[in-house]
Design a protein around this motif. Structure first.
Motif, PDB file in Angstrom:
ATOM      1  N   LYS A  92      62.719  15.279  33.745  1.00 42.21           N
ATOM      2  CA  LYS A  92      61.732  16.200  33.713  1.00 42.21           C
ATOM      3  C   LYS A  92      60.873  16.289  35.065  1.00 42.21           C
ATOM      4  O   LYS A  92      60.300  17.000  35.507  1.00 42.21           O
ATOM      5  N   GLU A  93      60.703  15.022  35.626  1.00 41.08           N
ATOM      6  CA  GLU A  93      59.574  14.728  36.256  1.00 41.08           C
ATOM      7  C   GLU A  93      59.848  14.383  37.867  1.00 41.08           C
ATOM      8  O   GLU A  93      58.713  14.183  38.461  1.00 41.08           O
ATOM      9  N   MET A  94      60.919  14.033  38.091  1.00 36.41           N
ATOM     10  CA  MET A  94      61.070  13.688  39.694  1.00 36.41           C
ATOM     11  C   MET A  94      61.066  14.888  40.721  1.00 36.41           C
ATOM     12  O   MET A  94      61.570  15.895  40.389  1.00 36.41           O
ATOM     13  N   PHE A 113      54.816   9.881  42.293  1.00 35.04           N
ATOM     14  CA  PHE A 113      55.086  11.403  42.280  1.00 35.04           C
ATOM     15  C   PHE A 113      55.668  11.833  41.046  1.00 35.04           C
ATOM     16  O   PHE A 113      56.757  11.034  40.627  1.00 35.04           O
ATOM     17  N   ARG A 114      55.314  12.352  40.183  1.00 35.79           N
ATOM     18  CA  ARG A 114      55.687  12.862  38.892  1.00 35.79           C
ATOM     19  C   ARG A 114      55.525  14.373  38.656  1.00 35.79           C
ATOM     20  O   ARG A 114      54.373  14.870  38.763  1.00 35.79           O
ATOM     21  N   HIS A 115      56.322  15.171  38.501  1.00 34.10           N
ATOM     22  CA  HIS A 115      56.106  16.730  38.196  1.00 34.10           C
ATOM     23  C   HIS A 115      55.767  16.798  37.055  1.00 34.10           C
ATOM     24  O   HIS A 115      57.004  17.066  35.758  1.00 34.10           O
ATOM     25  N   GLU A 116      54.555  16.543  36.291  1.00 36.40           N
ATOM     26  CA  GLU A 116      54.155  16.833  35.058  1.00 36.40           C
ATOM     27  C   GLU A 116      53.084  17.963  34.695  1.00 36.40           C
ATOM     28  O   GLU A 116      52.455  18.210  35.955  1.00 36.40           O
ATOM     29  N   ARG A 117      52.742  18.376  33.718  1.00 33.27           N
ATOM     30  CA  ARG A 117      51.391  19.189  33.836  1.00 33.27           C
ATOM     31  C   ARG A 117      50.085  18.433  33.783  1.00 33.27           C
ATOM     32  O   ARG A 117      49.711  17.530  33.353  1.00 33.27           O
ATOM     33  N   GLY A 156      43.158  12.789  34.188  1.00 30.55           N
ATOM     34  CA  GLY A 156      44.085  11.660  34.255  1.00 30.55           C
ATOM     35  C   GLY A 156      45.375  11.859  34.472  1.00 30.55           C
ATOM     36  O   GLY A 156      46.241  10.816  34.237  1.00 30.55           O
ATOM     37  N   ARG A 157      46.066  12.990  34.614  1.00 29.68           N
ATOM     38  CA  ARG A 157      47.130  13.125  34.912  1.00 29.68           C
ATOM     39  C   ARG A 157      47.568  14.142  36.106  1.00 29.68           C
ATOM     40  O   ARG A 157      47.401  15.271  35.966  1.00 29.68           O
ATOM     41  N   GLN A 158      48.188  13.555  37.241  1.00 27.06           N
ATOM     42  CA  GLN A 158      48.471  14.192  38.407  1.00 27.06           C
ATOM     43  C   GLN A 158      49.988  14.055  39.034  1.00 27.06           C
ATOM     44  O   GLN A 158      50.592  13.482  38.286  1.00 27.06           O
TER      45      GLN A 158
END
Ligand code: ATP
Ligand code: MG
Length: 414
Positions: A64-66, A111-115, A119-121
Motif C-alpha cells: 500500500k505505501e510505496m 517515504f510512505r504513502h499513508e494517511r 505523527g504520521r507523514q
C-alpha cells in the motif's frame, strides 16, 4: 496564478524544528559512535525490487505505501520507505562479507504513502542502526541498550516502555503459524475483514491487529511460548538476561510481531503514551533471514529505526543556540570595518550576525529579534580612535573597546 502548496503529508522543517531534528540526530550519532558504529548513507531511491524482496509482497509497505515510479530509462524505482533494505543491498552489492561485523547507523528521509495524521507523514525522518554478521544474543542486547541510551540522552527514556517479544526461529514460527491458522480458521466469521485477509497471507499479523473484535479473539489464541523450540527459548532467555545485566527494563508483549517474514527471534518497540495513537517511537528486531532472501550469503542481523518527528514531539525545549554578537556598521567606513571584523571574530570561534544595512535603530532591532548577547557599534568617530562600542544587550552596559582587543574582549561569548 494559484499558490504553490507542499505535497500532502510533507512538512517543511524551519528554525527550531529543523534545529531539533539535527540535535536529535546529533545526540543519537554520538551514542552510536560510542558503541563503535560507523555512519552509512545509502541512496534515497533503489530499484523497486530491493524493497519487494526485503519487505515481501504481503507487507503493508509493499502492498500500500510505496512511492514507486518509472525513471526516464524505464527502470522501476522506489523512494525508500525504511532503511534496512538499502543497507542490506549495500552489504551485498558492495561485497562487505569480509567486513563483519558491520555496525552502521544512518539518518534521513523515508517515504510512505499513508494517511497523514499527527505523527504520521508521507515524508518523515528516521535515525536507525544495523548490526550485521553477529548471531549471538549479545548483539540484540547491545542495539537495544544503545536505543535506551539515546532516549535517555534525549531525556525521554522514562516516558517510554520497552516492549519485547520473540518470534523464535524458523521452526518455532512455522509450528506457531499452523496453530494460529487452525485457531483463527475456526472463528474466521468473527475476524475483521483485514484479519481474514491476513489469515491467508500473513497470519502472525493478526496478533497486532488494532480491531477490538480481533483483540477479543486473541485472548484464547495459542500462545507462542508453547511452540518455541528449546534453542529459540534459550536465545530469548539470553537476551532478557543481557538486558538485566546492562540495566535496561522491559515488558514482554507477545503481540509485537513486526509483520515481515524474515524477522526471527527478537522483536521490540519503545512505545509511549505521550503521543496518542502514534505511540511507537522506535522499533526493531533481528532479521537473520533477510540477506539470504535478497540473494546474498546467509548473514544474521539486528537493528532498529526511530522516527525523528515522533521523538521531536516528545521533547519540549528547543535546542540551545549560541547567542550571537551583532555587528552594526554605521556609515560606509563602519560597514566595511564590520564586514572585516565579522571574519576576524568568526575565525576566533564566535557566532556573528552582520547587520547588512540600515543604521543604529534597525541594527539594534535585529539584535533584539535574534536574541543577540552583544551589539558592537562601529561608527566613524570611534573608527578614528581605533575603537568600537560594545553594548551588553542584557544589562545595557556599554564600553569602548580597542579594535585590536575586541576578539579577546568577546572571548567569553564563544
Ligand atoms: P506504525 O505502526 O506507526 O505504522 P511501523 O511499524 O510502520 O509504525 P516502522 O516501519 O517500524 O514503523 O518504522 C520505525 C519508526 O519510524 C516508527 O516507530 C515511527 O517512529 C517511525 N515512522 C514509521 N512510519 C512513519 C510515518 N509515516 N510518519 C512518521 N514516522 C513514522
Ligand atoms: Mg506503518
Amino acid at each position: 496564478v494559484a499558490k504553490l502548496q507542499p505535497v500532502r503529508g510533507t512538512h517543511d522543517l524551519i528554525g527550531d524544528e529543523a534545529r531539533s531534528h539535527l540535535a536529535i540526530a546529533g545526540a543519537a550519532r554520538e551514542i552510536a559512535e560510542r558503541y563503535g558504529f560507523a555512519p552509512m548513507a545509502t541512496p534515497i531511491f533503489e530499484f523497486t525490487e530491493v524493497f519487494q524482496r526485503t519487505l515481501g509482497d504481503t507487507s503493508d509497505i509493499v502492498t500500500k505505501e510505496m512511492y514507486t515510479f518509472e525513471d526516464k530509462g524505464g527502470n522501476s524505482l522506489t523512494l525508500r520507505p525504511e532503511g534496512t533494505a538499502g543497507v542490506a543491498r549495500a552489504f551485498i552489492s558492495g561485497g562487505l562479507q569480509n567486513e563483519l561485523p558491520l555496525k552502521c547507523f544512518y539518518h534521513g528521509p523515508m517515504f510512505r504513502h499513508e494517511r497523514p495524521q499527527k505523527g504520521r507523514q508521507r515524508q518523515f525522518h528516521q535515525f536507525g542502526v544495523e548490526l550485521i554478521g553477529v548471531a549471538e544474543p549479545t548483539a540484540d542486547v547491545e542495539v537495544i541498550a544503545m536505543a535506551a541510551d539515546i532516549l535517555d540522552t534525549l531525556g525521554i527514556l522514562s516516558e517510554t516502555t520497552l516492549e519485547l517479544n520473540t518470534l523464535g526461529d524458523a521452526q518455532s514460527k512455522e509450528q506457531y503459524r499452523e496453530a494460529l491458522v487452525a485457531y483463527f480458521s475456526g472463528v474466521s466469521d468473527k475476524l475483521s475483514e483485514e484479519s481474514r485477509d491476513r489469515l491467508v497471507r500473513n497470519p502472525l499479523r493478526i496478533l497486532d491487529s488494532k480491531d477490538a473484535g480481533d483483540r477479543a479473539l486473541l485472548a484464547d489464541a495459542p500462545r507462542f511460548d508453547d511452540y518455541m523450540t528449546e534453542e529459540a527459548a534459550a536465545f530469548f532467555a539470553a537476551v532478557q538476561d543481557g538486558l538485566e545485566t546492562v540495566g535496561v527494563a522491559f515488558k514482554r508483549n507477545p503481540h509485537i510481531v513486526r509483520g515481515l517474514d524474515y524477522y526471527s527471534h527478537t522483536a521490540f518497540e519503545f512505545t509511549t503514551e505521550a503521543l496518542g495513537a502514534q505511540g511507537t517511537v522506535l522499533a526493531g528486531g533481528r532479521y537473520d533471514g533477510l540477506i539470504e532472501t535478497m540473494g546474498g550469503p546467509r548473514t544474521p542481523g539486528v537493528g532498529w529505526g526511530a522516527g525523528l518527528e515522533r521523538l521531536a514531539m516528545m521533547i519540549d525545549a528547543a535546542p540551545a543556540v549560541t547567542r550571537a554578537i551583532t555587528l552594526v556598521g554605521l556609515g560606509e567606513a563602519g560597514e566595511r570595518e564590520a564586514l572585516r571584523l565579522s571574519g576576524v571574530l568568526r575565525h576566533a570561534g564566535l557566532t556573528v550576525e552582520l547587520v547588512y544595512k540600515g543604521g543604529l535603530k534597525r541594527g539594534l532591532k535585529r539584535a533584539d529579534r535574534i536574541n543577540a548577547a552583544v551589539a558592537v557599534l562601529i561608527g566613524d568617530d570611534e573608527l578614528e580612535r581605533g575603537t568600537v562600542t560594545v553594548r551588553n544587550l542584557d544589562t545595557g552596559e556599554q564600553s569602548d573597546v580597542a579594535i585590536a582587543d575586541l576578539k579577546d574582549h568577546l572571548a567569553a561569548y564563544r
